[in-house]
Each structure stands twice: as C-alpha cells, then as structure tokens.
Design a protein around this motif. Structure first.
Motif, mmCIF file in Angstrom:
data_model
loop_
_atom_site.group_PDB
_atom_site.id
_atom_site.type_symbol
_atom_site.label_atom_id
_atom_site.label_comp_id
_atom_site.label_asym_id
_atom_site.label_seq_id
_atom_site.Cartn_x
_atom_site.Cartn_y
_atom_site.Cartn_z
ATOM 1 N N SER A 67 0.919 -1.233 -0.067
ATOM 2 C CA SER A 67 0.109 0.077 -0.011
ATOM 3 C C SER A 67 0.908 1.160 0.008
ATOM 4 O O SER A 67 2.009 1.382 0.761
ATOM 5 N N LEU A 68 0.613 2.314 -0.729
ATOM 6 C CA LEU A 68 1.291 3.467 -0.996
ATOM 7 C C LEU A 68 0.303 4.564 -0.587
ATOM 8 O O LEU A 68 -0.796 4.499 -1.065
ATOM 9 N N THR A 69 0.841 5.389 0.287
ATOM 10 C CA THR A 69 0.128 6.586 0.593
ATOM 11 C C THR A 69 0.751 7.769 -0.109
ATOM 12 O O THR A 69 1.980 7.977 -0.119
ATOM 13 N N THR A 71 0.405 11.632 -1.108
ATOM 14 C CA THR A 71 -0.231 12.880 -0.489
ATOM 15 C C THR A 71 0.293 14.038 -1.335
ATOM 16 O O THR A 71 1.662 14.242 -1.539
ATOM 17 N N THR A 83 5.203 10.516 -1.249
ATOM 18 C CA THR A 83 4.743 9.176 -1.043
ATOM 19 C C THR A 83 5.076 8.499 0.119
ATOM 20 O O THR A 83 6.250 8.910 0.878
ATOM 21 N N SER A 84 4.407 7.507 0.500
ATOM 22 C CA SER A 84 5.159 6.771 1.849
ATOM 23 C C SER A 84 6.341 5.974 1.597
ATOM 24 O O SER A 84 7.024 5.499 2.345
ATOM 25 N N GLN A 88 9.614 12.488 -2.531
ATOM 26 C CA GLN A 88 9.012 13.945 -2.558
ATOM 27 C C GLN A 88 9.371 14.759 -3.664
ATOM 28 O O GLN A 88 10.767 15.009 -3.842
ATOM 29 N N GLN A 123 -2.560 1.837 -7.700
ATOM 30 C CA GLN A 123 -2.790 2.869 -6.706
ATOM 31 C C GLN A 123 -4.033 3.662 -7.164
ATOM 32 O O GLN A 123 -3.894 4.202 -8.537
#
Length: 160
Positions: A67-69, A71, A83-84, A88, A123
C-alpha cells in the motif's frame, strides 16, 4: 366481517351503483405486513455469518499488497507530491496571475501523477492537502488533475 356495505335497492327493483367499500381490514393487514417486514429486516442482518471453508493442507499464501500513501500538498509555492515510499517531488508554481492569485503548474502535476500511476498501477488513492490560502477553484483543478491521471479516490484535508 366487513367488506362493504350492502347496496341499497334503487327504484323499480334496480340495484344502485353506489356502494361503500370498507378499507379498514385492508389497512389493518397492510400495517401488520409493514411491522412484520420491519422486524424481520433487522433479523436478516444479524443472521448473516462470516464463514470460511475449512480445507485440508496449508492455507494458500496470500500475496501482500503494497500500500502506498500518496499526499499532494498545495500551497503558495506550488505542489509537493509525497509518497510513503519516501519520494518527495516539488512542482513549483508558475508565478502570480494579474489578479494576485497563484498560477499552478497543472500540466506538470498531471505528468507527475501519470508517471506515479504508471509506476503503481493499482494505486487509486491520493490525499490532497490544501493550505488555507488556496483558492477553491485551484483545489478543484488539482482534484481534476488527480482524477484525470487515474487516481480516482481523492481525499481532501487541510494542510495546517
């Protein structure tokens, strides 16, 4: 037992066409049916059980889904895509509009989001965090860029 009033006899032995139908029994039956359906609706939800089949041997190995978060922060200086996984990416704003508003690089954001979607095809979720100074129209354009890149599950939160 009611069901209807007796027809009144008309003149000259003819029957009158006007009759009174008693609908009270039908209303009673309907109210009982509604009550019964309301009570049984609760029982159908409670009676549902989760059952897993008991098999012989080892359970099948489950593939762990990464799972990738993701933002996306929207601020005065532009976008920051994080991303997690630790990535960045900063996408700076293009400048100021004549009315003083920030001009965001939506094209660059769309390209970065499409690249992210290509790297992680499963995703679909992204969180957009907007500063208080971000204009609502810019937030909507940012969400449109996310949906256009295939990230359809967009959550919005405040960046503060």
């Amino acid at each position: 037992m009611g069901g209807g009033a007796l027809p009144e006899s008309g003149k000259k032995g003819k029957r009158s066409l006007d009759t009174t139908v008693n609908v009270v029994p039908a209303i009673d039956l309907l109210s009982c049916c509604i009550s019964f359906l309301l009570f049984t609706a609760v029982w159908t939800q409670i009676s549902r059980l989760q059952a897993t089949p008991m098999g012989n041997g080892d359970p099948a190995p489950t593939e762990q889904v990464k799972s990738l978060t993701v933002t996306l922060t929207v601020g005065e200086r532009g976008f920051v895509l994080a991303t997690s996984a630790g990535a960045q990416i900063e996408i700076p704003a293009l400048g100021r509009a004549p009315d003083g508003g920030v001009q965001y690089d939506l094209k660059g954001l769309g390209e970065r989001l499409k690249k992210l979607k290509a790297d992680f095809p499963d995703q679909a979720a992204i969180t957009v965090a907007a500063d208080d100074a971000v204009v609502y129209a810019d937030l909507v354009h940012t969400i449109d860029a996310c949906v256009g890149a295939g990230l359809s599950n967009v959550s919005v939160m405040g960046a503060g």
